[in-house]
Design an enzyme around this catalytic site. Sequence first.
Site, mmCIF file in Angstrom:
data_model
loop_
_atom_site.group_PDB
_atom_site.id
_atom_site.type_symbol
_atom_site.label_atom_id
_atom_site.label_comp_id
_atom_site.label_asym_id
_atom_site.label_seq_id
_atom_site.Cartn_x
_atom_site.Cartn_y
_atom_site.Cartn_z
ATOM 1 N N LYS A 123 80.360 45.608 47.228
ATOM 2 C CA LYS A 123 80.290 44.173 47.529
ATOM 3 C C LYS A 123 79.371 43.871 48.704
ATOM 4 O O LYS A 123 78.723 42.820 48.725
ATOM 5 C CB LYS A 123 81.682 43.581 47.763
ATOM 6 C CG LYS A 123 82.500 43.537 46.475
ATOM 7 C CD LYS A 123 83.700 42.626 46.570
ATOM 8 C CE LYS A 123 84.380 42.533 45.211
ATOM 9 N NZ LYS A 123 85.551 41.694 45.190
ATOM 10 N N LYS A 206 82.113 47.498 36.011
ATOM 11 C CA LYS A 206 83.405 46.878 35.737
ATOM 12 C C LYS A 206 83.242 45.386 35.394
ATOM 13 O O LYS A 206 82.406 44.712 35.992
ATOM 14 C CB LYS A 206 84.257 47.027 37.006
ATOM 15 C CG LYS A 206 85.609 46.415 36.983
ATOM 16 C CD LYS A 206 86.304 46.585 38.340
ATOM 17 C CE LYS A 206 86.105 45.392 39.244
ATOM 18 N NZ LYS A 206 86.734 44.148 38.794
ATOM 19 N N LYS A 209 85.401 38.911 37.743
ATOM 20 C CA LYS A 209 85.320 37.449 37.702
ATOM 21 C C LYS A 209 84.191 36.946 38.581
ATOM 22 O O LYS A 209 83.708 35.834 38.383
ATOM 23 C CB LYS A 209 86.669 36.813 38.049
ATOM 24 C CG LYS A 209 87.214 37.098 39.411
ATOM 25 C CD LYS A 209 88.510 36.297 39.609
ATOM 26 C CE LYS A 209 89.732 37.181 39.667
ATOM 27 N NZ LYS A 209 89.794 37.975 40.896
HETATM 28 P P1 ATP Z 1 86.294 40.129 42.113
HETATM 29 O O1 ATP Z 1 85.052 40.334 41.305
HETATM 30 O O2 ATP Z 1 86.295 38.857 42.927
HETATM 31 O O3 ATP Z 1 86.681 41.340 42.931
HETATM 32 P P2 ATP Z 1 88.073 40.977 40.023
HETATM 33 O O4 ATP Z 1 87.818 40.552 38.627
HETATM 34 O O5 ATP Z 1 87.719 42.373 40.418
HETATM 35 O O6 ATP Z 1 87.442 39.900 41.027
HETATM 36 P P3 ATP Z 1 90.521 41.145 41.572
HETATM 37 O O7 ATP Z 1 91.239 39.921 42.012
HETATM 38 O O8 ATP Z 1 89.692 41.864 42.568
HETATM 39 O O9 ATP Z 1 89.636 40.754 40.284
HETATM 40 O O10 ATP Z 1 91.576 42.165 40.951
HETATM 41 C C1 ATP Z 1 92.841 41.726 40.449
HETATM 42 C C2 ATP Z 1 93.472 42.828 39.617
HETATM 43 O O11 ATP Z 1 92.747 42.965 38.385
HETATM 44 C C3 ATP Z 1 93.455 44.202 40.273
HETATM 45 O O12 ATP Z 1 94.671 44.863 39.970
HETATM 46 C C4 ATP Z 1 92.308 44.900 39.615
HETATM 47 O O13 ATP Z 1 92.440 46.304 39.622
HETATM 48 C C5 ATP Z 1 92.388 44.322 38.207
HETATM 49 N N1 ATP Z 1 91.084 44.353 37.557
HETATM 50 C C6 ATP Z 1 89.971 43.706 37.989
HETATM 51 N N2 ATP Z 1 88.954 43.934 37.153
HETATM 52 C C7 ATP Z 1 89.432 44.762 36.176
HETATM 53 C C8 ATP Z 1 88.850 45.366 35.032
HETATM 54 N N3 ATP Z 1 87.580 45.159 34.733
HETATM 55 N N4 ATP Z 1 89.633 46.150 34.247
HETATM 56 C C9 ATP Z 1 90.944 46.359 34.557
HETATM 57 N N5 ATP Z 1 91.552 45.824 35.642
HETATM 58 C C10 ATP Z 1 90.802 45.033 36.436
HETATM 59 MG MG MG Z 2 87.956 42.983 42.454
#
Ligand code: ATP
Ligand code: MG
Length: 343
Positions: A123, A206, A209
């Site tokens: 990040k 990965k 969002k």
């Molecule tokens: P950001 O990009 O802002 O970090 P994010 O999509 O990674 O957002 P988070 O809020 O950081 O979402 O993570 C919330 C939960 O979702 C965590 O438990 C994380 O491990 C899970 N998670 C996030 N992305 C994935 C993915 N691609 N596959 C499986 N689990 C995920």
């Molecule tokens: Mg995340």
Amino acid sequence: MTDAATPGKTFQPRIFSGVQPSGGLTLGNYLGAIRRFVDMQDSGVETIYCMVDQHAITVWQNPEDLRRNTRELAAGYIAAGLDPEKSILFNQSQVAEHAQLAWIFNCVARMGWMQRMTQWKDKAGKNQQNASLGLLAYPSLMAADILIYHATHVPVGEDQKQHIELTRDIAIKFNNDFGVDFFPITEPVIEGAATRVMSLRDGSKKMSKSDPSDMARINMTDDADTIAQKIRKARTDPDALPSEVAGLEERPEARNLVNIYAALNDQTVEEVLADVGGKQFSEFKPMLSDLAVAKLSPISTEMARLMEAPEEIDAILRKGADRARAIAAPILQQTYDIVGMIR
Ligand code: ATP
Ligand code: MG
């Protein structure tokens, strides 16, 4: 679930997890995290689930978007099956004890621990000097989120495993530094066929969002046409699907789509491949779209309904915050006593 215990003490099982309101919910968040939260809600153990807004602001968030995303995330939790009567639901900044314990942990954790974190490197990118101090300290706040409830188990996606290990390191160091058995050594719970859903555009990245490309992810609020279009355009290779798991090894994009299918359909990857082995993507992708729409549309419809009454969402979160604070406040006071702070 295995026991989370310090050598001298066994802790009562308690589950905590959180999601950032840093954008709309994705299929990755649903399969990797929220669906597991729902499973655990009915396991007989106390469950605490948070919208971690203080984590979201470690990168810039427009205030109006943050408010909306926090409510939408709460709506997503509830629409996916979390019941505010059974689980404690609230947003992080409503319970000040998280940030208060995080400060203590900032003084326990070491700089080197933070600088080693993959999420920090990803990040902050090449411009670390210009990243917020909060982004570096993120795992220390996450440790506080978990340990302020003495949570023993944390359901997360694969990408958060390293942060849970760091939470354990912080608990161990705190316990050692002060000669106590106060914080549990928390266990990550990383389960299912989709613990790491990958980007639809790049099988080595990965699904997130916060990814700038909307085509890289499926949002929980996407309509049927959008989901079908994103899956149709998802990157793949030219070969047919294999019948055995080994055949997916060097094919990250194919593996990702099969994993998503398996997770959505509550099947193992082996079971899916037994059905679809030999099919071309031109045949498999529409099957996946239909399945995704069938599973996600009831949730997105319910989210939209809940979003029409934001004051009801806010009332649920305030009530959840009161329940959370009732657990967190005495643990913070005991921590202050251990550290030597006069109350
Ligand atoms: P950001 O990009 O802002 O970090 P994010 O999509 O990674 O957002 P988070 O809020 O950081 O979402 O993570 C919330 C939960 O979702 C965590 O438990 C994380 O491990 C899970 N998670 C996030 N992305 C994935 C993915 N691609 N596959 C499986 N689990 C995920
Ligand atoms: Mg995340």
